[in-house]
Design a protein around this motif. Structure first.
Motif, short mmCIF file in Angstrom:
data_model
loop_
_atom_site.label_atom_id
_atom_site.label_comp_id
_atom_site.label_asym_id
_atom_site.label_seq_id
_atom_site.Cartn_x
_atom_site.Cartn_y
_atom_site.Cartn_z
N LEU A 195 1.04 -1.40 -0.02
CA LEU A 195 -0.06 -0.07 0.00
C LEU A 195 1.11 1.38 -0.08
O LEU A 195 1.93 1.37 0.92
N LEU A 196 0.70 2.17 -0.98
CA LEU A 196 1.32 3.39 -0.88
C LEU A 196 0.35 4.51 -1.11
O LEU A 196 -0.53 4.31 -1.51
N THR A 197 0.60 5.59 -0.41
CA THR A 197 -0.13 6.93 -0.39
C THR A 197 0.60 7.88 -1.06
O THR A 197 1.76 8.12 -0.80
N HIS A 198 -0.09 8.48 -2.39
CA HIS A 198 0.69 9.45 -3.00
C HIS A 198 0.66 10.68 -2.20
O HIS A 198 1.77 11.21 -2.30
N GLY A 199 -0.29 11.35 -1.51
CA GLY A 199 -0.17 12.62 -0.86
C GLY A 199 -0.75 12.00 0.61
O GLY A 199 -1.80 12.07 0.73
N THR A 200 0.27 12.16 1.43
CA THR A 200 -0.07 11.76 2.75
C THR A 200 -1.00 12.83 3.41
O THR A 200 -0.83 14.12 3.33
N HIS A 201 -1.84 12.20 4.31
CA HIS A 201 -2.97 13.24 4.79
C HIS A 201 -2.15 13.69 6.16
O HIS A 201 -2.77 14.40 7.12
N LYS A 202 -1.18 13.14 6.81
CA LYS A 202 -0.35 13.50 7.95
C LYS A 202 0.62 14.78 7.91
O LYS A 202 0.33 15.56 8.31
N SER A 203 1.70 14.64 7.26
CA SER A 203 2.91 15.37 7.17
C SER A 203 2.48 16.35 5.91
O SER A 203 2.82 17.50 5.84
N GLY A 204 1.80 15.60 4.86
CA GLY A 204 1.48 16.51 3.65
C GLY A 204 2.65 15.82 2.44
O GLY A 204 2.58 16.31 1.34
N MET A 205 3.36 15.07 2.89
CA MET A 205 4.45 14.42 2.02
C MET A 205 3.84 13.89 0.63
O MET A 205 3.10 13.22 0.61
N VAL A 206 4.38 14.46 -0.37
CA VAL A 206 4.01 13.76 -1.67
C VAL A 206 5.17 12.70 -2.01
O VAL A 206 6.38 12.91 -2.11
N VAL A 207 4.36 11.50 -1.86
CA VAL A 207 5.51 10.35 -1.98
C VAL A 207 5.69 9.94 -3.40
O VAL A 207 4.72 9.91 -4.34
N PRO A 208 7.03 9.52 -3.79
CA PRO A 208 7.32 9.23 -5.09
C PRO A 208 6.82 7.75 -5.59
O PRO A 208 7.61 6.85 -5.55
N VAL A 209 5.42 7.87 -5.74
CA VAL A 209 5.07 6.37 -5.62
C VAL A 209 5.26 5.72 -7.03
O VAL A 209 5.36 4.41 -6.91
N ALA A 210 5.35 6.33 -8.06
CA ALA A 210 5.89 5.57 -9.29
C ALA A 210 7.23 4.86 -9.14
O ALA A 210 7.45 3.69 -9.50
N GLU A 211 8.26 5.46 -8.64
CA GLU A 211 9.45 4.86 -8.32
C GLU A 211 9.42 3.63 -7.61
O GLU A 211 10.06 2.41 -7.50
N ILE A 212 8.73 3.86 -6.30
CA ILE A 212 8.50 2.86 -5.26
C ILE A 212 7.72 1.70 -5.76
O ILE A 212 8.03 0.62 -5.71
N ALA A 213 6.55 1.93 -6.55
CA ALA A 213 5.87 0.95 -7.27
C ALA A 213 6.63 0.13 -8.12
O ALA A 213 6.41 -1.27 -8.12
N ALA A 214 7.49 0.56 -8.78
CA ALA A 214 8.46 -0.22 -9.82
C ALA A 214 9.30 -1.08 -8.89
O ALA A 214 9.39 -2.44 -9.37
N ILE A 215 10.02 -0.77 -7.67
CA ILE A 215 10.74 -1.43 -6.84
C ILE A 215 9.90 -2.73 -6.29
O ILE A 215 10.28 -3.97 -6.22
N ALA A 216 8.45 -2.37 -6.01
CA ALA A 216 7.61 -3.41 -5.31
C ALA A 216 7.30 -4.37 -6.31
O ALA A 216 7.19 -5.72 -6.04
#
Length: 426
Positions: A195-216
């Motif tokens: 499970l990945l969150t693109h725009g987190t609702h806690k800190s506000g971090m925009v996670v680089p999900v494309a790069e992480i999804a490729a690794i997963a």
């Protein structure tokens, strides 16, 4: 369904009650992030906030006047025509809505389904996931949505899988977030679901999900991405992520009425999600059958095309993002370096949108942060919200909207410059 001539005449008369294009005049053309006169024209299309300085717009978005007009017309029609419309014409209108939503998402209509909110869609896709078994593992982070944490833990228990939680770095950057996920994925035994969150609702971090999804994906896992806080706040379409499943909200940054969200399943991946229990006869590839809708408030779905049209015609995503980042930077830049205050994100524009959270030194409990938000509201008339669940502790989230003014951001700055030293001194 065959429609009689009488029904056709009745339906045509009813359709006239729902305006295809709202009548409210709207400004068009590019607006610079700091063009206050231009943004005041946009603000005039939204409800007045009253005396409160509202900096908690991450819950749901306000409807602009043209969208609210269409919503009211849809409500009136549903209330007036009820089952005559619902059973004889609404499915055709819902098909139009689905086509329009799929277009905005960059996918095909038969790849998407609707739900009431992103949490509902996430619960279904997680709890009904069939691709993990005894001894395999699933992975998520401390920044994901809280109810998704619960669903992932339940999936691990029900499937007798190993549950792995990744604590994201306290000062997150694109590089160290990718590194944290990469290490966790590398060490996860027989990883099957991430499970990945693109725009987190806690800190506000925009996670680089494309790069992480490729690794997963390279490690053999299927990937679910939560876009509840990022869809139509940042420029992307669903295929950009390379994921298997994506869930998003339409009532946050699209500005549709509360109660409409969507989910996407990659072609060929639908059989990995069991149908909802209420859909025992559904075909495995039926995407909508993963969430049983039943009877609901249909007006938000029917209003969605108007919301998407308004956004695309008046508020293109790059212009919207530039304004939201400008407002975010307005308060962050003035408070960066204030003793006792931790701004939880850096200034790389790839890593934030509207949302950024803060902590006050030594005050990381949930109770502490509820007290901070209460003080901001009761003493300074500023609305924020606490967020919990991060490994490093709770925080306070600040989320401006497009119609927020720099002066409102400055009120937060003045309040925190006075409040933080008082709290930090204890």
């Amino acid at each position: 369904m065959t429609v009689s001539r009488r029904d056709a005449l009745w339906l045509a008369a009813g359709a006239a009650a729902v305006p295809a294009v709202a009548r409210a005049a709207v400004p068009t053309g590019a607006i610079a992030p700091d063009d206050e006169a231009g943004w005041a024209r946009i603000a005039a299309l939204y409800p007045k906030m009253g005396p409160v300085t509202q900096l908690e717009h991450g819950y749901w978005g306000n409807m602009a006047a043209p969208v609210a007009e269409v919503h009211r017309a849809n409500l009136d029609r549903l209330n007036r025509d009820s089952s005559v419309y619902a059973r004889r014409a609404m499915r055709k209108d819902q098909a139009v809505v689905r086509d329009r939503a799929a277009q905005a998402m960059g996918v095909q209509p038969d790849e998407i389904g609707f739900c009431r909110n992103a949490a509902e869609g996430l619960q279904a896709l997680i709890s009904q996931f069939q691709g993990v078994a005894d001894g395999e593992s699933i992975l998520w982070s401390d920044s994901d949505y809280d109810t998704s944490h619960n669903a992932m833990r339940a999936l691990a228990r029900n499937r007798r899988a190993q549950a792995i939680t990744v604590p994201l770095p306290r000062a997150p950057t694109r590089d160290n977030v990718i590194a944290a996920y990469a290490e966790a994925i590398r060490n996860a035994p027989r990883l099957k679901f991430v499970l990945l969150t693109h725009g987190t609702h806690k800190s506000g971090m925009v996670v680089p999900v494309a790069e992480i999804a490729a690794i997963a994906k390279a490690a053999g896992a299927m990937v679910l991405v939560d876009c509840a806080q990022s869809f139509r706040q940042r420029p992307f379409v669903i295929p950009d992520f390379g994921a298997d499943f994506v869930v998003l909200n339409f009532h946050k940054w699209v500005g549709a009425p509360v109660g409409v969200a969507g989910f996407w399943i990659r072609p060929g991946a639908a059989p990995m999600i069991a149908a909802a229990p209420a859909e025992p006869d559904a075909k495995p590839e039926d995407v909508q059958a993963k969430v049983h809708q039943g009877t609901l408030d249909y007006a938000p779905q029917l209003t969605l095309p108007a919301a998407l049209d308004f956004q695309e015609q008046v508020l293109p995503v790059p212009m919207k993002l530039a304004r939201l980042q400008y407002l975010r930077n307005r308060w962050v830049s003035q408070l960066r370096g204030l003793s006792g205050l931790e701004i939880m994100l850096g200034d790389d524009p790839r890593t934030f949108g509207a949302i950024t959270s803060f902590r006050i030194a030594g005050h990381t409990s949930i109770a502490d942060n509820i007290a901070i938000t209460d003080t901001l509201f009761n003493r300074y008339n500023i609305m924020t919200v606490h967020r919990a669940g991060l490994t490093a502790g709770a925080c306070v989230r600040v989320t401006p909207a497009l119609f927020t003014t720099p002066a409102e951001c400055d009120r937060l700055v003045a309040a925190l410059k006075e409040l933080v030293p008082q709290i930090a001194r204890g």
